[in-house]
Design an enzyme around this catalytic site. Structure first.
Site, mmCIF file in Angstrom:
data_model
loop_
_atom_site.group_PDB
_atom_site.id
_atom_site.type_symbol
_atom_site.label_atom_id
_atom_site.label_comp_id
_atom_site.label_asym_id
_atom_site.label_seq_id
_atom_site.Cartn_x
_atom_site.Cartn_y
_atom_site.Cartn_z
ATOM 1 C CG ASP A 151 -1.887 7.390 1.523
ATOM 2 O OD1 ASP A 151 -1.067 8.292 1.346
ATOM 3 O OD2 ASP A 151 -2.898 7.220 0.806
ATOM 4 C CG ASP B 19 -1.817 1.154 1.335
ATOM 5 O OD1 ASP B 19 -2.337 1.601 0.294
ATOM 6 O OD2 ASP B 19 -2.023 1.662 2.459
#
Length: 519
Positions: free
Chosen positions: A87, A85
């Site tokens: 963030d 991922d």
């Protein structure tokens, strides 16, 4: 004054083991009581200050904040593909970002939703909320719930003020328990309770509490559902991300030493934001790191919905119209779905290890539906471990465990004097529990525990992740073939083999001194 620690431990928990029967030694006014064999047994109040004698050397520096912790056994030698991922996984943000999100959302409420202008006096309160809390929309309660669906008393807030325990129990029909049908669904969204699992939700919880605080203080009636939705919209309709708030990291995609395997990125963030952030951290050629990059993936729908096809973006981030028959290295793709991803790549099963910070959106479906290995990024872990490693925490926990053992063993004595001692022990145990809670967060405590129970968040962490760590950079400390082994922690019927003996000086945890040096 020096104490013989073996006698001290014996007096503390085995004071009831006496020739001819079991007796309870009660403390006199000086905090001591005579033993028949001539030893002196300290009362709980007197003994609390001497927990240092019960702790093996090095125990206050046992946990390593940079370590990776395993819920399930996993060998990196079996992993062929690493996914990330973006963030709070590849990119970590400074606390200034939370203030910016709060201020922007607050101003949207005032300017677009016509909320009172005096709300502008409220600023973000760092450290007010923690991740994993539940919000009861109808009751306007923000609270911490444990793995058994019980509200942790002392952690229910309406606005910025705590709600008395008695009121919380009355609101839920005379119990602390929240029924299953009211609780969050698979993705943390129940009919009346919402769980905040995203790190970006910290300013959202604080804004929600601030607005409720204003309305209550000014006697303004409000619709709880409309308020919750307005604040959710104000948080989502902004673009708060800014590369200026990214903390420096050692590598954009830290991987174990000597790794030469495939890497990919799947994120919900837009290309323009990811591109700026990755250039800030790595440089203009950041895309060369990844075999695949997918933006605006719409997780968790990306993992369950087959309908959205992939679309290619050009170097400027503009959408292309051509049909996607293959996923190419160096190209950027938008939306799509995991089923097409698996078909086009052939990457499936336990040879894929994916890292993310959101237990529901990033990890749950991948582990339970698709059999991928998963790694949870929990930035709060570093701070919590540093607190656990302090002498104050360890001494408080040790004495709390000793008091729990005393209460359990001595509760059968029902004479007036014994009852008074038991009440004093229970009061002191509660005081210590409150003290240890406040070390983590004065309002809500640790994100992992509600006193002795795991939190709702913690149980999901164990369920949806094979390994977890404070930062993706922790991978840099491990070899490409390293195997993570979960420790055999005690079940409750096994617990006497561990903590009670450790906390009363009768026995040390095996290999404790050697474990101190593991890094």
């Amino acid at each position: 004054q020096k104490f013989d620690t073996s006698n001290f431990g014996s007096a503390l928990l085995h004071v009831d083991q006496r020739p001819g029967g079991i007796v309870l030694l009660l403390p006199d006014r000086k905090g001591q009581s005579d033993c028949a064999d001539g030893q002196r047994a300290l009362s709980p109040g007197a003994a609390r200050g001497f927990t240092v004698y019960l702790l093996p050397p090095g125990v206050c520096n046992l946990l390593n904040p940079a370590a990776i912790y395993a819920n399930n056994e996993i060998s990196l030698a079996d992993v062929e593909i690493y996914g990330f991922d973006y963030d709070y996984t590849l990119a970590q943000y400074s606390n200034l970002l939370h203030s910016m999100i709060f201020n922007t959302a607050r101003d949207i409420l005032i300017e677009q939703f016509k909320y009172p202008e005096k709300l502008g006096k409220y600023d973000y309160i760092p450290g007010f909320a923690i991740r994993g809390l539940h919000y009861d929309v109808q009751k306007s309660l923000l609270m911490k719930i444990d793995a058994f669906h019980y509200v942790q008393l002392g952690t229910a807030y309406r606005g910025l003020k705590p709600v008395p325990d008695e009121e919380v129990i009355e609101l839920y029909g005379g119990t602390q328990h929240i029924p299953l049908y009211q609780m969050s669904d698979f993705y943390g969204k129940g009919p009346s309770l919402k769980q905040f699992m995203d790190i970006f939700s910290l300013p959202e919880m604080t804004l929600l509490s601030s607005v409720i605080d204003y309305f209550i203080n000014h006697g303004i009636e409000f619709d709880q559902v409309h308020l919750y939705k307005d604040i959710s919209v104000s948080e989502k309709c902004q673009l708060p991300h800014n590369s200026r708030h990214i903390r420096a990291v050692s590598s954009a995609a830290p991987t174990p030493k000597g790794l030469a395997k495939k890497l990919f990125l799947i994120t919900n963030s837009p290309f323009s934001f990811v591109d700026k952030g990755m250039k800030h951290m790595v440089g203009k050629n950041w895309r060369d790191l990844f075999d695949m990059v997918i933006v605006q993936a719409d997780k968790p729908n990306f993992f369950t919905d087959r309908r959205k096809p992939f679309r290619k973006l050009d170097d400027k981030g503009s959408l292309q119209w051509d049909k996607i028959n293959q996923l190419e290295k160096g190209k950027i793709y938008k939306e799509g779905n995991l089923f097409d991803f698996l078909r086009l790549t052939g990457w499936r099963g336990s040879k894929v290890l994916y890292f993310g910070d959101h237990l529901y959106s990033d990890l749950a479906d991948l582990m339970l539906r698709h059999g991928w290995r998963t790694g949870a990024i929990v930035p709060e872990l570093e701070t919590e471990i540093r607190i656990i490693n302090t002498e104050q925490y360890m001494h408080s926990l040790t004495w709390q465990q000793a008091l729990t053992g005393l209460l359990e063993r001595m509760q059968m004595y029902q004479d007036a004097e014994s009852k008074q001692v038991l009440l004093e022990w229970m009061k002191e145990r509660q005081e210590i529990r409150s003290l240890t809670k406040n070390l983590f967060n004065p309002q809500f405590g640790s994100i992992f525990r509600t006193f002795h129970n795991p939190t709702y968040f913690s149980r999901r962490l164990v369920r949806f992740s094979d390994i977890y760590m404070a930062s993706i950079s922790c991978l840099l400390n491990y070899d490409v073939n390293f195997t993570f082994y979960p420790r055999r922690t005690p079940l409750q019927h096994e617990a006497p083999l561990w903590m009670d003996q450790l906390c009363t000086g009768c026995m040390k945890t095996p290999f404790l001194e050697e474990m101190v040096h593991i890094r």
